[in-house]
Design an enzyme around this catalytic site. Structure first.
Site: not given
Length: 246
Positions: A149, A185, A224
């Site tokens: 996160d 990201d 993924t």
């Protein structure tokens, strides 16, 4: 587009346990989630065989897996897709996943059972508790932290798992030349990771000069569905791999 990570965050080490971040601030928020039948089956039927608990205390990796082999830990594995893929592709390596969210743990266990994996164990506990109380020092080949996160708001930056005390705790659990592999990201979080790691003693950046401080996505890190979707949307991904030098 970031997965949630299962670990609490940190501040200075306490006198009682040098290098160990205090428990106060968490880097995750537990949310109620609906369980599928497969996830419930994983928790009910597979957990007794592959599940571990902080309450069991520290055990040797050889005792956990019944053999002596390289061992990689993944913190905050989400729904477990990449971890299962790695365990299936690398039967000679043992893997330990740490995740607090029940649906993800159940999904991972169900998939591991369907594939007949014997080189995977799972904690449903706070990662800092597991690292501090369960994993032996200088024992790990690597630790993976994929898409934690990012806590993008400035007032929440203290919740980010990548902090000086955390990476020092990780260093003590890595074997010499063991690696800490992070991926995000969020470019701002990637920059934060670099800042923390460049100040952390006992690590070296393994990035080649042409891409430093980042490394190209290693082939051993599965792509993924989450990441593939981000790529289609034009999102960047930054990988960092630091090795323990002592």
């Amino acid at each position: 587009m970031s997965d949630s990570s299962s670990s609490s965050e940190n501040a200075p080490a306490t006198p009682e346990s040098p290098g160990r971040p205090p428990r106060g601030i968490k880097s995750y928020v537990l949310r109620a989630g609906r369980m599928t039948a497969a996830q419930s089956r994983g928790l009910e039927e597979v957990w007794p065989r592959l599940g571990l608990s902080v309450a069991e205390g520290r055990q040797s990796l050889e005792a956990l897996f019944g053999r002596r082999a390289p061992c990689v830990v993944e913190v905050g594995f989400g729904m477990g897709q990449s971890l299962v893929e790695q365990a299936a592709a690398n039967p000679e390596t043992d893997f330990i996943g740490i995740e607090v969210h029940a649906p993800g743990v159940g999904k991972l266990l169900d998939e591991a059972d369907k594939r007949g994996l014997t080189n995977l164990r799972v904690y449903r506990d706070d990662a800092l508790e597991v690292l501090d109380k369960c994993l032996p020092e200088s024992s790990l080949t690597g630790l993976q932290l994929f898409f934690p996160d990012p806590w993008p708001k400035k007032k929440h930056h203290k919740r980010r798992i990548v902090q000086p005390a955390f990476v020092e705790l990780v260093r003590t659990r890595l074997a010499p030349h063991g690696y800490l592999h992070m991926a995000t990201d969020w470019e701002a979080y990637a920059e934060h990771m670099v800042e923390v790691m460049e100040e952390a003693p006992g690590y070296r950046n393994t990035a080649p000069p042409e891409s430093a401080p980042y490394v190209p996505r290693p082939e051993f890190r599965p792509l993924t569905k989450f990441e593939s979707r981000g790529e289609r949307l034009g999102h960047g991904v930054w990988d960092l791999i630091y090795a323990r030098v002592e």
